[in-house]
Write a protein that holds these residues in place. Structure first.
Motif, short mmCIF file in Angstrom:
data_model
loop_
_atom_site.label_atom_id
_atom_site.label_comp_id
_atom_site.label_asym_id
_atom_site.label_seq_id
_atom_site.Cartn_x
_atom_site.Cartn_y
_atom_site.Cartn_z
N SER A 110 0.83 -1.06 0.20
CA SER A 110 -0.03 -0.09 0.02
C SER A 110 0.75 1.10 0.02
CB SER A 110 -0.70 0.15 1.14
OG SER A 110 -1.58 1.15 1.23
N ALA A 111 0.71 2.17 -1.02
CA ALA A 111 1.42 3.27 -1.33
C ALA A 111 1.01 4.38 -0.46
CB ALA A 111 1.70 3.80 -2.69
N SER A 112 -0.23 4.47 -0.59
CA SER A 112 -0.97 5.73 0.22
C SER A 112 -1.79 5.32 1.13
CB SER A 112 -1.74 6.54 -0.94
OG SER A 112 -2.85 5.88 -1.56
N GLY A 113 -2.26 4.03 1.44
CA GLY A 113 -3.40 3.63 2.40
C GLY A 113 -2.66 3.39 3.67
N ALA A 114 -3.30 3.83 4.80
CA ALA A 114 -2.59 3.66 6.21
C ALA A 114 -2.89 2.32 6.60
CB ALA A 114 -3.27 4.68 7.28
N PRO A 115 -1.93 1.84 7.24
CA PRO A 115 -2.01 0.27 7.81
C PRO A 115 -3.47 0.28 8.60
CG PRO A 115 0.09 1.28 8.06
CD PRO A 115 -0.57 2.42 7.73
N ALA A 116 -4.00 -0.96 8.51
CA ALA A 116 -5.38 -1.15 9.37
C ALA A 116 -5.18 -0.57 10.77
CB ALA A 116 -5.48 -2.71 9.21
N PHE B 269 -3.90 -0.95 -1.51
CA PHE B 269 -4.04 0.29 -2.19
C PHE B 269 -2.71 0.39 -2.80
CE2 PHE B 269 -8.20 1.71 -1.16
CZ PHE B 269 -8.36 1.21 0.20
N ASP B 270 -2.71 -0.04 -4.36
CA ASP B 270 -1.62 -0.07 -4.96
C ASP B 270 -1.42 0.97 -6.09
OD1 ASP B 270 0.98 -0.95 -6.39
OD2 ASP B 270 0.10 -2.58 -7.73
N TRP B 271 -1.42 2.29 -5.41
CA TRP B 271 -1.19 3.52 -6.10
C TRP B 271 -0.18 4.42 -5.50
CZ3 TRP B 271 -7.18 4.03 -5.27
CH2 TRP B 271 -7.36 4.61 -3.93
N GLU B 272 0.17 5.08 -6.33
CA GLU B 272 1.21 6.24 -5.71
C GLU B 272 0.50 7.66 -5.29
OE1 GLU B 272 4.38 6.82 -8.66
OE2 GLU B 272 4.77 4.85 -8.71
N LYS B 273 1.18 8.30 -4.62
CA LYS B 273 0.39 9.57 -3.98
C LYS B 273 0.73 10.66 -5.27
CE LYS B 273 0.21 9.46 0.84
NZ LYS B 273 0.66 10.20 2.04
N PRO B 274 -0.27 11.53 -5.66
CA PRO B 274 0.11 12.73 -6.30
C PRO B 274 0.94 13.54 -5.94
CG PRO B 274 -2.03 12.90 -5.61
CD PRO B 274 -1.84 11.40 -5.19
N LYS B 275 1.57 14.44 -6.67
CA LYS B 275 2.34 15.48 -5.82
C LYS B 275 1.56 16.55 -5.36
CE LYS B 275 6.25 14.76 -8.91
NZ LYS B 275 7.21 15.29 -10.10
N ASP B 276 0.51 16.93 -5.73
CA ASP B 276 -0.39 17.73 -5.25
C ASP B 276 -0.82 17.68 -3.83
OD1 ASP B 276 -2.22 20.49 -6.03
OD2 ASP B 276 -3.32 18.81 -4.79
N GLY C 225 -10.62 -12.15 2.57
CA GLY C 225 -9.72 -12.01 1.19
C GLY C 225 -9.08 -10.72 1.08
N THR C 226 -8.69 -10.44 -0.43
CA THR C 226 -7.81 -9.11 -0.56
C THR C 226 -8.74 -8.50 -1.88
OG1 THR C 226 -5.68 -9.90 0.26
CG2 THR C 226 -5.85 -8.30 -1.46
N LEU C 227 -8.87 -7.32 -1.56
CA LEU C 227 -9.61 -6.34 -2.64
C LEU C 227 -8.46 -5.50 -2.94
CD1 LEU C 227 -12.08 -5.40 -4.00
CD2 LEU C 227 -12.96 -4.19 -2.38
N ARG C 228 -8.08 -5.35 -3.95
CA ARG C 228 -7.11 -4.67 -4.80
C ARG C 228 -7.32 -3.47 -5.47
NH1 ARG C 228 -3.90 -5.42 -9.95
NH2 ARG C 228 -2.01 -4.27 -9.66
N HIS C 229 -6.88 -2.25 -5.18
CA HIS C 229 -7.20 -1.06 -5.89
C HIS C 229 -6.06 -0.44 -6.82
CE1 HIS C 229 -9.89 -1.65 -2.47
NE2 HIS C 229 -10.61 -1.14 -3.11
N TYR C 230 -6.00 0.26 -7.71
CA TYR C 230 -4.72 0.29 -8.67
C TYR C 230 -5.09 1.32 -9.60
CZ TYR C 230 -6.95 -3.33 -11.35
OH TYR C 230 -7.72 -3.92 -12.05
N ASP C 231 -4.02 1.73 -10.37
CA ASP C 231 -4.39 2.62 -11.27
C ASP C 231 -4.90 3.79 -11.11
OD1 ASP C 231 -2.57 0.78 -12.78
OD2 ASP C 231 -4.29 0.05 -14.20
N ALA C 232 -4.56 4.43 -10.02
CA ALA C 232 -5.53 5.66 -9.58
C ALA C 232 -4.96 6.95 -10.25
CB ALA C 232 -5.23 5.76 -8.07
N THR C 233 -5.86 7.94 -10.51
CA THR C 233 -5.63 8.96 -10.89
C THR C 233 -6.51 10.12 -10.18
OG1 THR C 233 -7.54 9.01 -12.59
CG2 THR C 233 -5.30 8.25 -13.32
N THR C 234 -5.99 11.43 -10.19
CA THR C 234 -6.74 12.54 -9.26
C THR C 234 -6.92 13.55 -10.26
OG1 THR C 234 -4.71 13.10 -8.49
CG2 THR C 234 -5.95 11.71 -7.12
#
Length: 223
Positions: free
Chosen positions: A51-57, A76-83, A142-151
């Motif tokens: 998880s790049a941007s998600g806080a640990p449980a 949450f397999d995504w990168e935080k935006p710079k903004d 199980g695992t619910l995966r979130h990815y390819d995020a945009t803002t």
């Protein structure tokens, strides 16, 4: 938590899709009819990685408990935006999703996390999702995966659209009474594309709330 646009079907199918999805037409539509992730069923009303941007449980962002049981993982397999604002909105979009599944685990739509991280249509959507799990007698595993995020920020800076893919292929419903795990065959129905409109809380600068949820089910672009 997959949600579909038709009423909840047989229990064996229901838990295959309890994602936060709405209409299966391929268009972006507000979540009036909600697919229930992990069940393959829809509400009657209105993949594992670091998880790049998600806080640990175990963390409590904003002092709010969004922890989940050990067998329920939102990745949450995504990168935080710079903004800075977009990064904060993305973090709280993840917390919104956690809040929904905490409500599922606690069997309550009144969980503090749900009311903190959502408002308006976003709150309604969360409550519909949680209620369908409760009525079905299910929880999730199980695992619910979130990815390819945009803002994308609104010109006034008061809202941010967080869009992403979700894969529920390894996320299943579990009957609470029997502990039976409800699985379905892998298919395009495992993939959904979300757009969540996060709105800045009026009296604070760091808290963002989900105010709208739009979902494209059977999203080929997420496969």
């Amino acid at each position: 938590m997959k949600r579909r646009s038709s009423p909840v079907a047989a229990a064996s199918m229901a838990m295959a899709a309890l994602l936060l999805t709405a209409c299966g037409s391929g268009d972006d539509k507000s979540a009036d009819n909600d697919k229930i992730v992990g069940t393959g069923q829809a509400a009657k009303t209105p993949k594992e990685s670091a998880s790049a941007s998600g806080a640990p449980a175990e963390d409590k962002p904003d002092g709010v408990d969004v922890s989940l049981p050990g067998d329920m993982d939102l990745a949450f397999d995504w990168e935080k935006p710079k903004d800075k604002s977009e990064a904060a909105a993305m973090d709280d979009a993840a917390n919104y999703l956690r809040a929904i599944y905490r409500g599922v685990d606690k069997r309550s739509t009144e969980e503090t996390a749900v009311t903190i991280y959502s408002t308006g249509d976003g709150l309604h959507y969360a409550q519909v999702q949680i209620n369908e799990w409760i009525k079905g007698g299910w929880t999730a595993t199980g695992t619910l995966r979130h990815y390819d995020a945009t803002t994308r920020s609104a010109p006034n800076g008061k809202s941010v659209e967080v869009a992403f893919c979700a894969d529920s292929g390894k996320f299943h419903g579990r009957e609470i009474k029997t502990n039976k795990i409800l699985k379905t065959e892998p298919s395009i129905a495992d993939f959904d594309y979300f757009k969540i409109v996060m709105t800045r809380f009026p009296t604070g600068t760091d808290l963002w709330q989900a105010s709208k949820v739009f979902v494209e089910t059977k999203a080929e672009k997420c496969r």
